[in-house]
Design a protein around this motif. Structure first.
Motif, PDB file in Angstrom:
ATOM      1  N   LEU A   6      -7.722   1.385  24.800  1.00 41.23           N
ATOM      2  CA  LEU A   6      -8.491   1.271  23.561  1.00 41.23           C
ATOM      3  C   LEU A   6      -9.967   1.067  23.853  1.00 41.23           C
ATOM      4  O   LEU A   6     -10.327   0.222  24.667  1.00 41.23           O
ATOM      5  N   LYS A   7     -10.787   1.852  23.165  1.00 41.76           N
ATOM      6  CA  LYS A   7     -12.228   1.619  23.217  1.00 41.76           C
ATOM      7  C   LYS A   7     -12.517   0.395  22.379  1.00 41.76           C
ATOM      8  O   LYS A   7     -11.876   0.176  21.349  1.00 41.76           O
ATOM      9  N   GLN A   8     -13.499  -0.370  22.796  1.00 43.60           N
ATOM     10  CA  GLN A   8     -13.921  -1.514  21.985  1.00 43.60           C
ATOM     11  C   GLN A   8     -15.222  -1.170  21.299  1.00 43.60           C
ATOM     12  O   GLN A   8     -16.146  -0.649  21.920  1.00 43.60           O
ATOM     13  N   LEU A   9     -15.282  -1.428  20.006  1.00 42.51           N
ATOM     14  CA  LEU A   9     -16.497  -1.273  19.217  1.00 42.51           C
ATOM     15  C   LEU A   9     -16.954  -2.665  18.808  1.00 42.51           C
ATOM     16  O   LEU A   9     -16.176  -3.424  18.219  1.00 42.51           O
ATOM     17  N   ASP A  10     -18.193  -2.996  19.147  1.00 35.87           N
ATOM     18  CA  ASP A  10     -18.761  -4.287  18.775  1.00 35.87           C
ATOM     19  C   ASP A  10     -19.833  -4.048  17.722  1.00 35.87           C
ATOM     20  O   ASP A  10     -20.836  -3.382  17.988  1.00 35.87           O
ATOM     21  N   MET A  11     -19.608  -4.570  16.521  1.00 39.06           N
ATOM     22  CA  MET A  11     -20.561  -4.408  15.433  1.00 39.06           C
ATOM     23  C   MET A  11     -21.274  -5.744  15.231  1.00 39.06           C
ATOM     24  O   MET A  11     -20.635  -6.799  15.204  1.00 39.06           O
ATOM     25  N   TRP A  12     -22.589  -5.656  15.106  1.00 37.26           N
ATOM     26  CA  TRP A  12     -23.409  -6.844  14.880  1.00 37.26           C
ATOM     27  C   TRP A  12     -24.133  -6.677  13.554  1.00 37.26           C
ATOM     28  O   TRP A  12     -24.914  -5.755  13.384  1.00 37.26           O
ATOM     29  N   ILE A  13     -23.814  -7.582  12.611  1.00 39.43           N
ATOM     30  CA  ILE A  13     -24.405  -7.565  11.271  1.00 39.43           C
ATOM     31  C   ILE A  13     -25.110  -8.893  11.074  1.00 39.43           C
ATOM     32  O   ILE A  13     -24.534  -9.958  11.337  1.00 39.43           O
ATOM     33  N   HIS A  14     -26.358  -8.853  10.617  1.00 38.47           N
ATOM     34  CA  HIS A  14     -27.090 -10.096  10.347  1.00 38.47           C
ATOM     35  C   HIS A  14     -26.245 -10.950   9.401  1.00 38.47           C
ATOM     36  O   HIS A  14     -25.687 -10.421   8.424  1.00 38.47           O
ATOM     37  N   PRO A  15     -26.115 -12.254   9.672  1.00 46.16           N
ATOM     38  CA  PRO A  15     -25.262 -13.111   8.823  1.00 46.16           C
ATOM     39  C   PRO A  15     -25.577 -13.013   7.328  1.00 46.16           C
ATOM     40  O   PRO A  15     -24.664 -13.013   6.503  1.00 46.16           O
TER      41      PRO A  15
END
Length: 182
Positions: A6-15
């Motif tokens: 599995l590829k890992q996708l890391d999403m970063w969204i401002h709180p």
């Protein structure tokens, strides 16, 4: 079928943006985010997608590239939570079977998603059916419609009030195409 890990996708969204996204699950306005896949970081827009599934604990997302506007021949893709499928495989298998029968179907693969470092779990990454989908398959442009609610079916009656539909395209939204495709 793909048998890679599995590829890992890391999403970063401002709180602050994450709070705004969660405040109204029916709002289709995307929030800005960063998506990291391996060593590649992309500026994206993220929004919820789906109809009934927005009420579920695990949300599905639409991801649209901001800068650059496309990556590897796609500008938009979907991350489906597959919440109602404990096997996480039915939807992926359907795409695979259609592909094996020679029917054009979106590319799909399982990924592991994190948002702001929090593990969200396994998702099905699905290619958007849009003008890039057509180009990759060397198909001429045409009308593409997405189902958006329960009236997207083959019935002549609305599923909401059981009365005749005023138009057979009720329940669908045009994604691409001209007025000749109505």
């Amino acid at each position: 079928m793909n048998t890679e890990p599995l590829k890992q996708l890391d999403m970063w969204i401002h709180p602050k943006d994450l709070i705004e996204l969660k405040r109204d699950i029916w709002n289709d306005e995307p929030v800005e985010a960063i998506l990291k896949t391996g060593q590649t970081k992309s500026h994206i827009y993220a929004s919820y997608r789906g109809s009934h599934i927005r009420k579920l604990k695990k949300k599905s997302y639409q991801i649209e590239y901001r800068k650059p506007k496309q990556r590897q021949g796609e500008s938009i893709f979907h991350l489906n939570a597959e919440y109602n499928d404990p096997s996480f495989i039915r939807n992926r298998l359907s795409f695979y079977f259609f592909e094996q029968m020679g029917v054009h179907s979106p590319a799909a693969s399982h990924v592991f998603l994190t948002i702001n470092g929090r593990k969200e779990g396994i998702y099905l990454k699905i290619e958007s059916v849009d003008e890039f989908f057509l180009q990759k398959r060397q198909l001429s442009g045409g009308g593409i419609y997405y189902a958006v609610d329960d009236d997207a079916n083959f019935s002549l009656l609305s599923s909401f009030d059981k009365k005749p539909k005023k138009h057979l395209l009720l329940g669908y939204e045009k994604k691409t195409g001209t007025s000749q495709h109505d």
